[in-house]
Design an enzyme around this catalytic site. Structure first.
Site, PDB file in Angstrom:
ATOM      1  N   HIS A  16       0.866  -1.205   0.000  1.00 32.89           N
ATOM      2  CA  HIS A  16       0.000   0.000   0.000  1.00 32.89           C
ATOM      3  C   HIS A  16       0.889   1.236   0.000  1.00 32.89           C
ATOM      4  CE1 HIS A  16      -3.744   2.229   1.632  1.00 32.89           C
ATOM      5  NE2 HIS A  16      -2.858   3.136   1.254  1.00 32.89           N
ATOM      6  N   HIS A  18       1.481   5.404  -1.841  1.00 33.35           N
ATOM      7  CA  HIS A  18       1.074   6.509  -2.723  1.00 33.35           C
ATOM      8  C   HIS A  18       2.330   7.053  -3.400  1.00 33.35           C
ATOM      9  CE1 HIS A  18      -2.988   6.663  -0.956  1.00 33.35           C
ATOM     10  NE2 HIS A  18      -2.343   6.197   0.100  1.00 33.35           N
ATOM     11  N   LYS A 105      -9.690  -0.330  -5.485  1.00 34.61           N
ATOM     12  CA  LYS A 105      -9.678   0.366  -4.204  1.00 34.61           C
ATOM     13  C   LYS A 105     -11.033   0.988  -3.885  1.00 34.61           C
ATOM     14  CE  LYS A 105      -7.888   1.715  -0.555  1.00 34.61           C
ATOM     15  NZ  LYS A 105      -6.846   2.577  -0.047  1.00 34.61           N
ATOM     16  N   HIS A 143     -10.495   1.114   2.159  1.00 34.50           N
ATOM     17  CA  HIS A 143     -10.275   2.130   3.196  1.00 34.50           C
ATOM     18  C   HIS A 143     -11.471   1.998   4.139  1.00 34.50           C
ATOM     19  CE1 HIS A 143      -8.858   6.107   4.800  1.00 34.50           C
ATOM     20  NE2 HIS A 143     -10.041   5.974   5.357  1.00 34.50           N
ATOM     21  N   HIS A 181      -4.524  -0.421   5.883  1.00 39.35           N
ATOM     22  CA  HIS A 181      -4.055   0.381   7.033  1.00 39.35           C
ATOM     23  C   HIS A 181      -4.943   0.226   8.271  1.00 39.35           C
ATOM     24  CE1 HIS A 181      -7.058   3.045   5.378  1.00 39.35           C
ATOM     25  NE2 HIS A 181      -6.288   3.561   4.471  1.00 39.35           N
ATOM     26  N   LEU A 226      -4.573   9.595   7.852  1.00 44.19           N
ATOM     27  CA  LEU A 226      -5.884   8.953   7.949  1.00 44.19           C
ATOM     28  C   LEU A 226      -5.764   7.493   7.523  1.00 44.19           C
ATOM     29  CD1 LEU A 226      -8.120  11.823   6.517  1.00 44.19           C
ATOM     30  CD2 LEU A 226      -8.029  11.016   8.885  1.00 44.19           C
ATOM     31  N   ASP A 254       1.577   2.815   3.478  1.00 43.26           N
ATOM     32  CA  ASP A 254       0.710   3.982   3.285  1.00 43.26           C
ATOM     33  C   ASP A 254       1.536   5.265   3.234  1.00 43.26           C
ATOM     34  OD1 ASP A 254      -1.595   5.296   2.695  1.00 43.26           O
ATOM     35  OD2 ASP A 254      -2.427   5.239   4.720  1.00 43.26           O
ATOM     36  N   ALA A 270      -3.492  15.212   5.184  1.00 40.35           N
ATOM     37  CA  ALA A 270      -3.244  13.964   5.908  1.00 40.35           C
ATOM     38  C   ALA A 270      -2.237  13.120   5.148  1.00 40.35           C
ATOM     39  CB  ALA A 270      -4.550  13.189   6.070  1.00 40.35           C
TER      40      ALA A 270
HETATM   41  N1  OTD Z   1      -4.136   8.429   4.256  1.00 39.13           N
HETATM   42  N2  OTD Z   1      -3.170  10.289   3.222  1.00 39.13           N
HETATM   43  C1  OTD Z   1      -3.405   9.775   1.986  1.00 39.13           C
HETATM   44  C2  OTD Z   1      -3.986   8.559   1.850  1.00 39.13           C
HETATM   45  C3  OTD Z   1      -4.065   7.718   3.023  1.00 39.13           C
HETATM   46  O1  OTD Z   1      -6.161   6.722   3.493  1.00 39.13           O
HETATM   47  C4  OTD Z   1      -5.073   6.620   2.923  1.00 39.13           C
HETATM   48  O2  OTD Z   1      -4.764   5.626   2.259  1.00 39.13           O
HETATM   49  C5  OTD Z   1      -2.969  10.558   0.843  1.00 39.13           C
HETATM   50  O3  OTD Z   1      -2.390  11.618   1.067  1.00 39.13           O
HETATM   51  O4  OTD Z   1      -3.174  10.106  -0.303  1.00 39.13           O
HETATM   52  C6  OTD Z   1      -3.574   9.641   4.341  1.00 39.13           C
HETATM   53  O5  OTD Z   1      -3.443  10.166   5.447  1.00 39.13           O
HETATM   54 ZN    ZN Z   2      -3.132   5.089   1.539  1.00 43.96          ZN
HETATM   55 ZN    ZN Z   3      -6.948   4.838   2.993  1.00 43.24          ZN
END
Ligand code: OTD
Ligand code: ZN
Ligand code: ZN
Length: 352
Positions: A16, A18, A105, A143, A181, A226, A254, A270
């Site tokens: 996982h 980004h 997702k 999520h 997560h 988050l 994450d 976040a």
């Molecule tokens: N959580 N920020 C992001 C995604 C994750 O929920 C998530 O997977 C982001 O910035 O893409 C975060 O705090």
């Molecule tokens: Zn994420």
């Molecule tokens: Zn998420």
């Protein structure tokens, strides 16, 4: 008993992450590629990756960024599709046949960064897509938080299990599901005991820190992600899950880069940036409870087993040698603040 000083394990994967797009992608992809063999790449771009064609194009942009910034890297990005109320069964089949898409997702609309296009009512709108995923064996990556404003932010995962996860999995019992997560004791209990094909990713920040970190001596925007960090009892449950030998729990950082200025503002984004030092952070968490022997299963074996992929053939070696997390990273024109910047970790990677 002698103190373990080096640890060699099959190269881990990040289930996982980004990676973003454009200049941030170029700035960060090398960090993930330096530690991990493969990574499940999240589709929450603007606009989101909602079609197989977009996933194929994004896959190519990642490879281009990799060749530019880390030539020779063998890193393999595994793509995902962003589920919407309008995702069709045909699109799922195209994704499944694309050869690059490994999951779909589910973002409840509004639950996290770039989730505005997410699903408003999964059981009402996504039946055909979920049916097709079940048939193709394409996992649903969830999520798992409700967005109901009357539900306390810290309770959103537990409420999601009852309101969405249980009914959804009852309706699609053969659907492979990853609870992404995971952050709570309730989540750990559910994933440990649920029937069927379910797994969960756990981030380094949720293994190492509780919610006090966000408020320690002042407001700490770089500790805000988050789902948000939770109470200590939840952290302890996550550590037990990750280090306890169950094959259902595996590594997913994450890592979610936002430039410094976007985190340090009146409405900060976040996300924690951990791609730089992910394995050092996980080693710290496993070492803290004397379970370094379980890191290989969590980081290198359980994820591939869930996704039906082979374990990586090369290895990485960690050494008990202090690693100081940089205060910030100057990456091209961008400044990123890594999680726990300025602190020291007990383990470093010596061969990656
Ligand atoms: N959580 N920020 C992001 C995604 C994750 O929920 C998530 O997977 C982001 O910035 O893409 C975060 O705090
Ligand atoms: Zn994420
Ligand atoms: Zn998420």
């Amino acid at each position: 008993m002698t103190l373990t000083t080096t640890l060699t394990i099959p190269r881990p994967d990040d289930w996982h992450v980004h990676l973003r797009d454009g200049s941030i992608l170029e700035a960060v992809v090398g960090h993930t590629a330096a530690q991990f063999g493969r990574a499940i790449v999240m589709p929450n771009l603007t606009p989101p990756v909602t079609t197989a064609e977009q996933a194929v194009a994004y896959h190519q942009r990642i490879l281009n960024a990799l060749h530019k910034t880390a030539p020779g890297s063998q890193f393999k990005p595994l793509m995902t599709l962003y589920l919407t109320n309008n995702t069709t069964a045909e699109e799922i089949r195209r994704a499944s046949e694309s050869g690059v898409v490994y999951g779909v997702k589910l973002y409840p609309a509004g639950a996290t960064t770039n989730s505005d296009a997410g699903v408003t009512d999964v059981l009402r709108y996504c039946g055909a897509a979920l049916e097709a995923m079940q048939e193709c064996g394409l996992p649903l990556l969830v999520h798992g938080e409700v967005t109901d404003p009357s539900v306390d932010l810290f309770d959103r995962e537990a409420v999601f299990i009852d309101r969405i996860m249980i009914p959804l999995r009852k309706q699609f019992p053969a659907l492979k599901v990853v609870f992404e997560h995971l952050t709570t004791a309730e989540g750990v209990a559910y994933v440990s005991e649920a029937e069927g094909d379910i797994g969960a990713t756990i981030t380094p920040q949720h293994l190492l820190y509780n919610r006090n970190a966000i408020f320690s001596g002042g407001l700490r925007p770089h500790w805000y992600c988050l789902p948000v960090l939770k109470r200590e009892k939840h952290r302890l449950a996550l550590v037990e899950a990750a280090t306890g030998g169950s094959k259902r729990f595996f590594l997913g950082t994450d890592s979610a880069p936002h430039v410094k200025g976007r985190k340090e503002q009146d409405c900060g984004c976040a996300g924690c940036y951990t791609a730089l030092h992910a394995m050092e952070l996980y080693a710290e968490a496993f070492d803290a409870v004397g379970r370094l022997d379980q890191l290989q299963a969590f980081a290198s074996e359980n994820g591939p087993a869930f996704y039906g992929l082979p374990v990586n053939q090369d290895t990485i070696t960690l050494q008990r040698q202090e690693f100081e997390i940089p205060d910030q990273l100057q990456l091209g024109d961008e400044v990123l603040v890594p999680l726990a910047n300025g602190r020291k970790l007990a383990w470093s990677i010596v061969k990656a």
